[in-house]
Motif scaffolding. Structure first.
Motif, PDB file in Angstrom:
ATOM      1  N   LYS A 190     -17.742 -17.458  30.589  1.00 45.10           N
ATOM      2  CA  LYS A 190     -17.573 -18.255  31.874  1.00 45.10           C
ATOM      3  C   LYS A 190     -18.304 -19.471  32.441  1.00 45.10           C
ATOM      4  O   LYS A 190     -20.105 -18.747  32.853  1.00 45.10           O
ATOM      5  CB  LYS A 190     -16.670 -17.599  32.764  1.00 45.10           C
ATOM      6  CG  LYS A 190     -15.945 -17.595  34.148  1.00 45.10           C
ATOM      7  CD  LYS A 190     -15.448 -16.272  34.726  1.00 45.10           C
ATOM      8  CE  LYS A 190     -16.806 -15.537  35.016  1.00 45.10           C
ATOM      9  NZ  LYS A 190     -16.645 -14.566  36.159  1.00 45.10           N
TER      10      LYS A 190
ATOM     11  N   TYR B  10     -21.191 -16.787  32.207  1.00 44.69           N
ATOM     12  CA  TYR B  10     -21.518 -15.767  32.516  1.00 44.69           C
ATOM     13  C   TYR B  10     -20.503 -14.888  31.041  1.00 44.69           C
ATOM     14  O   TYR B  10     -20.058 -15.740  30.242  1.00 44.69           O
ATOM     15  CB  TYR B  10     -20.705 -15.459  33.587  1.00 44.69           C
ATOM     16  CG  TYR B  10     -20.699 -15.571  34.636  1.00 44.69           C
ATOM     17  CD1 TYR B  10     -21.281 -14.642  35.036  1.00 44.69           C
ATOM     18  CD2 TYR B  10     -21.123 -16.463  34.850  1.00 44.69           C
ATOM     19  CE1 TYR B  10     -21.532 -14.695  37.700  1.00 44.69           C
ATOM     20  CE2 TYR B  10     -21.210 -17.225  36.351  1.00 44.69           C
ATOM     21  CZ  TYR B  10     -21.706 -15.908  37.575  1.00 44.69           C
ATOM     22  OH  TYR B  10     -21.682 -16.763  38.702  1.00 44.69           O
TER      23      TYR B  10
ATOM     24  N   TYR C  19     -18.688 -12.537  28.612  1.00 41.36           N
ATOM     25  CA  TYR C  19     -18.162 -10.468  28.425  1.00 41.36           C
ATOM     26  C   TYR C  19     -18.230  -9.956  27.026  1.00 41.36           C
ATOM     27  O   TYR C  19     -17.083 -11.619  26.249  1.00 41.36           O
ATOM     28  CB  TYR C  19     -17.203 -10.715  29.419  1.00 41.36           C
ATOM     29  CG  TYR C  19     -16.251  -9.643  28.702  1.00 41.36           C
ATOM     30  CD1 TYR C  19     -16.592  -8.478  29.851  1.00 41.36           C
ATOM     31  CD2 TYR C  19     -15.025  -9.345  27.922  1.00 41.36           C
ATOM     32  CE1 TYR C  19     -15.530  -6.970  29.362  1.00 41.36           C
ATOM     33  CE2 TYR C  19     -14.462  -8.218  27.758  1.00 41.36           C
ATOM     34  CZ  TYR C  19     -14.643  -7.261  28.561  1.00 41.36           C
ATOM     35  OH  TYR C  19     -13.959  -5.938  28.076  1.00 41.36           O
TER      36      TYR C  19
ATOM     37  N   CYS D  24     -11.146  -8.530  28.329  1.00 42.57           N
ATOM     38  CA  CYS D  24     -11.767  -9.146  30.072  1.00 42.57           C
ATOM     39  C   CYS D  24     -10.216  -8.841  30.767  1.00 42.57           C
ATOM     40  O   CYS D  24     -10.698  -8.188  31.800  1.00 42.57           O
ATOM     41  CB  CYS D  24     -12.481 -10.248  29.681  1.00 42.57           C
ATOM     42  SG  CYS D  24     -12.452 -10.661  30.584  1.00 42.57           S
TER      43      CYS D  24
ATOM     44  N   TRP E 105     -18.926  -8.995  33.460  1.00 45.28           N
ATOM     45  CA  TRP E 105     -19.533 -10.059  33.589  1.00 45.28           C
ATOM     46  C   TRP E 105     -21.134 -10.062  33.659  1.00 45.28           C
ATOM     47  O   TRP E 105     -21.475  -9.415  34.761  1.00 45.28           O
ATOM     48  CB  TRP E 105     -19.062 -11.080  33.831  1.00 45.28           C
ATOM     49  CG  TRP E 105     -17.577 -11.716  33.739  1.00 45.28           C
ATOM     50  CD1 TRP E 105     -16.658 -11.108  34.118  1.00 45.28           C
ATOM     51  CD2 TRP E 105     -17.288 -12.747  32.802  1.00 45.28           C
ATOM     52  NE1 TRP E 105     -15.033 -11.338  34.064  1.00 45.28           N
ATOM     53  CE2 TRP E 105     -15.659 -12.601  32.351  1.00 45.28           C
ATOM     54  CE3 TRP E 105     -18.027 -13.434  32.282  1.00 45.28           C
ATOM     55  CZ2 TRP E 105     -14.804 -13.639  31.961  1.00 45.28           C
ATOM     56  CZ3 TRP E 105     -16.864 -14.302  30.884  1.00 45.28           C
ATOM     57  CH2 TRP E 105     -15.909 -13.861  31.475  1.00 45.28           C
TER      58      TRP E 105
ATOM     59  N   LYS F 119     -24.523 -12.297  33.969  1.00 45.67           N
ATOM     60  CA  LYS F 119     -24.211 -13.604  34.471  1.00 45.67           C
ATOM     61  C   LYS F 119     -26.481 -13.674  33.381  1.00 45.67           C
ATOM     62  O   LYS F 119     -27.268 -13.003  34.028  1.00 45.67           O
ATOM     63  CB  LYS F 119     -24.988 -14.076  35.862  1.00 45.67           C
ATOM     64  CG  LYS F 119     -25.596 -14.755  36.597  1.00 45.67           C
ATOM     65  CD  LYS F 119     -25.419 -14.813  37.819  1.00 45.67           C
ATOM     66  CE  LYS F 119     -25.547 -16.155  38.501  1.00 45.67           C
ATOM     67  NZ  LYS F 119     -26.009 -15.786  39.887  1.00 45.67           N
TER      68      LYS F 119
END
Length: 641
Positions: free
Chosen positions: A83, A102, A104, A111, A120, A122
């Motif tokens: 993301k 980000y 996952y 998710c 998530w 970062k």
């Protein structure tokens, strides 16, 4: 050996109002985004570049009305969610090129069902000494070496040879950058061709440091010889003999003075003030020495604990690796016969990712993803502990140096204190004065010899270090030479495969360029950022120049599909194939030629994504196409006014 793969499974783009502007699934093989010009096809390709870690910010106005882009990707069998937000500049005309990413560890479905606020993770764009970037994480999952914080090798640099854009100049083989370096292009190419040797790179850096240090030592030795012209001055052993002889003379004079004072029958006490001062100094220095010694012992205990902790974490990582390997092994075991009726199971009609017995969907990626996340956390703890350990070792060396300094000061003070106790001042007779004067001269000589001894010991240390470095350099040079020879042989093999695919694509072009039809050679110079046939200076039309550049990038991709040892991730995505005036028939012919070549290679583990306004007729079906046919009225991004 497992091939390095990076595949896009799904792409989702959200508007500022959290509405879905784009949501399409992608598959292995060929993925074609088709539509009219100015319908947003290239915008989708640029979003793919951006979400995979590309450094890009010049989005069209429609794209700037979006908030974020998400992608479900598969990297070497592991499913991840990526993301990335579109952080706009103050005037809203561009996007910050280096926004964080980000990650996952799981699929999009997982998710959505995961309610953990910290699901998530970062990661920033740049690597620092104490923080990993998203390039570091993605490189690790892709099996690529992790570069140091001061390195410019990032995911963006890798994508410069994977993304074929229509904005870069025809003369630029890579995605164009203003501040580009030849060494970066060569390193990226070697990395993707599977020629990058991390040990060789480290050895070359060490070689540079050794050569630099050898030059420094030679210069220091030259300077030292200007002050130590006499060979006897270069030997610490000889100088120590001189100091020892003078010390014996001083001891003899001291004893003679003491004897003369006793015979003078004058018995004065040591002056109280001088005696007390020396005693307090010795006491203080001894206390400092003991204090430093205690600190050293405590620090040694801490270092031992850190080493044990790091070894424990490394054992846990090793156990995780074995767990992942075991899971992967059992995933490959399939039942050949039904356990109920013992009939042979029909495997031909079973879709990939489904149970061969009951045909239910199976997802084996979750466990592996969780294991990777735990592994990354453990590796982070190791790096933190290693950093603390390195700092403690540095402090330990500093404390040892301080302890040596205190010890030397304590020895001098103790000697002065002992002398003050043993010598009782008496009347200043001429003979005693002469002896004391001689003693002073000899002490001065000792100080001169001690200074000379420091220089001689430094000179001897430099000579010994130079000898050791030369021995190390000879071994290193030999190791580098052997490694470079192996890489050279491997490079020739890979370049031959690239050339073969390049010539194939050129010869199968429509009859527009005689040089292509008669092509026998095809080369790419990554350092100079060009692709050419025999003569790199031959002048071609704009459309043929684009065809040559397109051939180069797809030849590299095809070679990776065909060559198992290459680290190129078997993914390529391209803007409009009708760029720079390339005729529609010529573009459609290239598309068909590409599909035929991939079929001839026979390896299904690849992904091609390209946009076109003129799709080959035999490819215009759901097996190859992604999404709708886009027009000016029905653009790729569904943004409500």
């Amino acid at each position: 050996m497992m091939q390095n793969n990076l595949f896009l499974r799904r792409l989702v783009i959200l508007t500022e109002q959290d509405n879905v502007a784009y949501d399409e699934k992608f598959h292995r093989g060929v993925n074609i985004i088709r539509g009219q010009n100015s319908s947003g096809k290239s915008t989708i390709i640029r979003f793919i570049f951006y979400i995979l870690g590309g450094c890009y910010g010049d989005f069209v106005p429609e794209a700037l009305r979006c908030k974020l882009v998400m992608a479900e990707v598969e990297i070497n069998g592991q499913i991840l969610m990526l993301k990335r937000y579109l952080e706009k500049t103050e005037d809203g005309s561009k996007v910050n090129r280096k926004t964080p990413l980000y990650i996952y560890y799981g699929s999009m479905a997982e998710c959505k069902n995961d309610r953990k606020p910290e699901k998530w993770q970062k990661y920033g764009y740049n690597t620092t000494a104490d923080r990993r970037s998203f390039s570091n994480v993605l490189f690790e999952i892709m099996g690529l070496p992790e570069f140091k914080a001061d390195s410019n090798i990032t995911m963006h640099q890798i994508l410069r040879l994977i993304y074929l854009d229509q904005e870069s100049p025809l003369s630029s083989l890579f995605f164009f950058e203003i501040f580009d370096k030849e060494i970066i292009r060569e390193t990226v190419a070697e990395l993707l061709m599977g020629l990058y040797n991390e040990n060789l790179s480290s050895d070359k850096l060490t070689q540079i440091e050794i050569n630099k240090r050898i030059d420094e030592i030679k210069q220091s030795i030259k300077i030292s010889l200007e002050f130590l012209s006499d060979p006897t001055q270069q030997s610490p052993t000889i100088i120590k003999r001189f100091i020892s002889s003078l010390s014996d003379e001083i001891q003899r004079i001291t004893e003679e003075v003491s004897s003369l004072r006793k015979s003078d029958m004058t018995n004065h006490k040591v002056q109280s003030l001088e005696y007390q001062r020396l005693r307090l100094e010795v006491t203080k220095l001894r206390s400092n020495y003991v204090g430093i010694d205690d600190k050293i012992e405590l620090l040694k205990a801490d270092i031992e604990d850190s080493n044990y902790f790091i070894k424990t974490l490394e054992k846990k990582i090793s156990a995780l690796d074995r767990s992942i390997a075991t899971r992967t092994y059992f995933d490959k075991l399939h039942l050949a016969y039904c356990p109920e009726c013992l009939s042979k199971i029909d495997e031909d009609n079973v879709e990939e990712g489904h149970c061969r017995l009951c045909k239910s969907p199976i997802d084996n990626s979750k466990g592996k993803s969780q294991a990777i996340r735990i592994k990354l956390e453990l590796e982070f703890q190791i790096r933190e502990s290693q950093s603390l350990l390195n700092n403690n070792n540095k402090v330990l060396q500093e404390l040892k140096t301080q302890r040596k300094g205190y010890k030397d000061q304590l020895n001098v003070a103790q000697k002065q204190y002992d002398t003050a106790i043993s010598h009782v001042r008496s009347t200043r007779e001429e003979q005693i004065d002469k002896l004391i004067q001689d003693k002073g001269y000899k002490e001065g000589e000792i100080r001169q010899y001690q200074t000379m001894l420091e220089q001689a010991e430094k000179y001897e240390k430099l000579v010994n270090e130079l000898k050791e470095l030369k021995t190390k350099k000879d071994k290193l040079d030999s190791r580098i030479k052997n490694a470079e020879l192996k890489i050279k042989q491997k490079r020739i093999q890979i370049e031959n495969v690239i050339t073969m695919n390049g010539v194939y694509l050129l010869k199968n072009d429509q009859d527009r360029q005689a040089e292509f039809r008669n092509a026998t050679s095809f080369k790419m110079d990554f350092g100079q950022n060009v692709a050419y046939m025999t003569d790199r200076h031959v002048k071609l039309s704009a459309s043929s120049s684009f065809y040559l550049k397109m051939t180069a990038r797809f030849a590299l991709f095809l070679a990776s599909v065909e060559t198992e040892t290459m680290m190129y991730p078997r993914l390529i995505f391209s803007d409009n194939m009708e760029d720079k005036g390339l005729e529609e028939n010529r573009s459609r012919n290239f598309q068909s030629t590409l599909i035929k070549r991939l079929a001839d290679i026979g390896n299904p583990n690849y992904q091609v994504i390209f946009a076109t306004s003129s799709i080959a007729k035999e490819l215009d079906n759901p097996e190859y196409t992604i999404g709708e046919y886009y027009t000016e009225e029905n653009k790729s991004l569904k943004i409500k006014c």
